[in-house]
Design a protein around this motif. Structure first.
Motif, short mmCIF file in Angstrom:
data_model
loop_
_atom_site.label_atom_id
_atom_site.label_comp_id
_atom_site.label_asym_id
_atom_site.label_seq_id
_atom_site.Cartn_x
_atom_site.Cartn_y
_atom_site.Cartn_z
N LYS A 1 0.83 -1.22 0.00
CA LYS A 1 0.00 0.00 0.00
C LYS A 1 0.86 1.26 0.00
CE LYS A 1 -4.57 -0.94 0.98
NZ LYS A 1 -4.62 -2.41 1.22
N ASP A 2 1.98 1.20 0.75
CA ASP A 2 2.81 2.39 0.91
C ASP A 2 4.28 1.99 0.77
OD1 ASP A 2 4.10 4.67 1.65
OD2 ASP A 2 3.02 4.95 3.55
N VAL A 3 4.81 2.15 -0.43
CA VAL A 3 6.17 1.65 -0.68
C VAL A 3 7.23 2.53 0.01
CG1 VAL A 3 6.70 2.80 -2.88
CG2 VAL A 3 7.52 0.48 -2.48
N GLU A 4 6.90 3.80 0.22
CA GLU A 4 7.84 4.70 0.92
C GLU A 4 8.05 4.22 2.36
OE1 GLU A 4 9.67 7.24 0.09
OE2 GLU A 4 8.83 8.14 -1.73
N ALA A 5 6.99 3.66 2.95
CA ALA A 5 7.07 3.24 4.34
C ALA A 5 7.59 1.81 4.50
CB ALA A 5 5.68 3.37 4.98
N THR A 6 7.87 1.15 3.39
CA THR A 6 8.32 -0.24 3.44
C THR A 6 9.78 -0.33 3.86
OG1 THR A 6 6.74 -0.79 1.69
CG2 THR A 6 8.52 -2.36 2.06
N GLU A 7 10.08 -1.31 4.70
CA GLU A 7 11.46 -1.55 5.14
C GLU A 7 12.14 -2.41 4.07
OE1 GLU A 7 12.96 -0.30 7.71
OE2 GLU A 7 11.25 0.56 8.76
N VAL A 8 12.57 -1.78 2.99
CA VAL A 8 13.06 -2.53 1.83
C VAL A 8 14.26 -3.40 2.17
CG1 VAL A 8 14.04 -2.28 -0.50
CG2 VAL A 8 12.11 -0.86 0.19
N VAL A 9 15.22 -2.87 2.91
CA VAL A 9 16.43 -3.65 3.20
C VAL A 9 16.13 -4.80 4.15
CG1 VAL A 9 18.78 -3.57 4.11
CG2 VAL A 9 17.94 -1.70 2.67
N ALA A 10 15.47 -4.50 5.26
CA ALA A 10 15.20 -5.56 6.25
C ALA A 10 14.27 -6.63 5.67
CB ALA A 10 14.57 -4.94 7.50
N ASP A 11 13.17 -6.22 5.06
CA ASP A 11 12.21 -7.19 4.52
C ASP A 11 12.81 -7.91 3.31
OD1 ASP A 11 10.65 -6.08 6.44
OD2 ASP A 11 9.14 -5.23 5.10
N GLY A 12 13.55 -7.16 2.50
CA GLY A 12 14.17 -7.76 1.31
C GLY A 12 15.18 -8.82 1.69
N LYS A 13 16.01 -8.50 2.66
CA LYS A 13 17.03 -9.44 3.12
C LYS A 13 16.39 -10.73 3.65
CE LYS A 13 21.07 -7.50 4.45
NZ LYS A 13 22.13 -6.87 4.70
N ALA A 14 15.31 -10.56 4.42
CA ALA A 14 14.64 -11.73 5.02
C ALA A 14 14.12 -12.67 3.92
CB ALA A 14 13.50 -11.26 5.91
N ILE A 15 13.61 -12.11 2.85
CA ILE A 15 13.07 -12.93 1.75
C ILE A 15 14.22 -13.51 0.92
CG2 ILE A 15 11.71 -12.85 -0.40
CD1 ILE A 15 10.07 -10.55 1.11
N ARG A 16 15.23 -12.70 0.63
CA ARG A 16 16.37 -13.13 -0.20
C ARG A 16 17.11 -14.30 0.45
NH1 ARG A 16 21.04 -14.61 -1.38
NH2 ARG A 16 22.69 -13.37 -2.32
N TYR A 17 17.26 -14.24 1.79
CA TYR A 17 17.99 -15.31 2.49
C TYR A 17 17.04 -16.32 3.15
CZ TYR A 17 22.31 -12.66 1.90
OH TYR A 17 23.40 -12.01 1.37
N GLY A 18 15.74 -16.15 3.00
CA GLY A 18 14.75 -17.00 3.67
C GLY A 18 14.73 -18.43 3.15
N GLU A 19 13.86 -19.22 3.77
CA GLU A 19 13.88 -20.67 3.46
C GLU A 19 13.41 -21.02 2.04
OE1 GLU A 19 9.67 -21.78 5.69
OE2 GLU A 19 11.59 -22.38 6.59
N VAL A 20 12.59 -20.15 1.43
CA VAL A 20 12.10 -20.47 0.07
C VAL A 20 13.17 -20.19 -0.97
CG1 VAL A 20 10.33 -19.94 -1.68
CG2 VAL A 20 9.73 -19.93 0.76
N TYR A 21 13.76 -18.98 -0.94
CA TYR A 21 14.68 -18.56 -2.01
C TYR A 21 16.15 -18.71 -1.63
CZ TYR A 21 10.28 -16.82 -3.68
OH TYR A 21 8.99 -16.75 -4.07
N GLY A 22 16.47 -18.59 -0.35
CA GLY A 22 17.87 -18.66 0.09
C GLY A 22 18.61 -19.87 -0.46
N PRO A 23 18.08 -21.07 -0.25
CA PRO A 23 18.79 -22.27 -0.72
C PRO A 23 18.90 -22.36 -2.24
CG PRO A 23 17.08 -22.84 0.88
CD PRO A 23 16.87 -21.41 0.50
N LYS A 24 18.04 -21.62 -2.96
CA LYS A 24 18.07 -21.67 -4.44
C LYS A 24 18.96 -20.59 -5.04
CE LYS A 24 13.20 -23.05 -4.67
NZ LYS A 24 11.91 -22.37 -4.85
N GLY A 25 19.81 -19.98 -4.23
CA GLY A 25 20.72 -18.95 -4.76
C GLY A 25 20.19 -17.54 -4.52
#
Ligand SMILES: N[C@H](CCC[C@H](N)C(=O)O)C(=O)O
Length: 265
Positions: free
Chosen positions: A148-172
């Motif tokens: 809803k509000d991309v300015e208010a989104t924690e891009v680095v913290a939320d992005g890092k969690a998804i990038r290294y998370g269990e779904v995508y982390g192991p796939k590179g």
């Protein structure tokens, strides 16, 4: 031990604030190494950039683009880097207006106008749903979340969690995009980039992924205008009933900033 200094001639380009060290490596003499490229991209010890690109010769093409992320590792396709490489090649006199080149994800055609570069992106076979989010490959892997509000989104913290998370982390890992709808044909995209491991001002393959998902899942019309921290881009494409896309163009400026010689001791 006395080591002689290495001089690296480079030109800096930026496309909507996604910035690159460009090297004319048609002689294939650039000493490719992960620590050296990471050092050159470092914003305090080096030249500073989101990535480094080697322009090389390729048989049957105007040139080859070899892209490395700021961490010094070879990356997947880079849309803004592609537009900057096209401008660099034009500045080198390799073509006048229309070009065909090869990159890690295959052949690309591009048109270089005075203000903008029109870059033909790889065809997209389809996308996957991940809960309320989406995942697709536009030459690089991209996770797309509408917010809803991309300015208010924690891009680095939320992005890092998804990038290294269990779904995508192991796939590179994956690049992670947060998108807000701004109008009937416009979106605002912020991206956490894999390989830079930070938010960049703009990510071309990410912007492309978000535009395709805005069409497919929100019923938006193409072409789609995209706001990024580093300026505006446009994405045009042809969509098919089976969920695939072709004739995808990423459109926007690519600017030469400065040139120099870096001395590595
Ligand atoms: N900045 C780039 C994306 C690079 C993709 C890279 N971060 C990777 O996943 O290897 C772009 O404009 O498309």
């Amino acid at each position: 031990m006395i080591t002689s200094p290495l001089s690296i001639r480079f030109v800096k380009y930026q496309g909507t604030g996604n910035d690159f060290i460009m090297i004319d490596d048609r002689s294939e003499t650039f000493p490719v190494s992960q620590p050296l490229i990471e050092f050159l991209c470092h914003r305090r010890f080096g030249i500073g950039a989101d990535g480094l690109i080697l322009l090389r010769n390729a048989e049957g093409y105007d040139f080859r683009m070899v892209y490395f992320n700021a961490d010094g590792r070879e990356g997947s396709m880079c849309g803004n880097g592609g537009r900057c490489t096209v401008r660099f090649a034009q500045d080198l006199g390799l073509f006048e207006e229309n070009t065909t080149f090869i990159a890690v994800d295959g052949e690309h055609k591009a048109v270089a106008c005075e203000e903008e570069i029109f870059l033909n992106m790889s065809n997209v076979a389809g996308s996957e749903k991940d809960g309320a989010d989406f995942f697709l490959n536009t030459g690089s892997p991209h996770f797309v979340r509408f917010v809803k509000d991309v300015e208010a989104t924690e891009v680095v913290a939320d992005g890092k969690a998804i990038r290294y998370g269990e779904v995508y982390g192991p796939k590179g890992g994956t690049n992670v995009n947060f998108t807000e709808v701004m109008g009937e044909q416009s979106i605002y995209v912020r991206t956490y980039e894999r390989g830079v491991e930070d938010e960049t001002y703009s990510c071309g393959t990410g912007v492309t992924a978000c535009a395709l998902m805005a069409y497919q899942h929100l019923g938006m019309n193409e072409p789609i205008s995209v706001k990024t921290k580093g300026g505006p881009l446009r994405v045009s494409f042809v969509a098919h009933e089976n969920g695939s896309f072709d004739n995808i163009y990423l459109i926007g400026p690519a600017v030469r900033v400065f040139e120099g010689v870096f001395e590595v001791n």
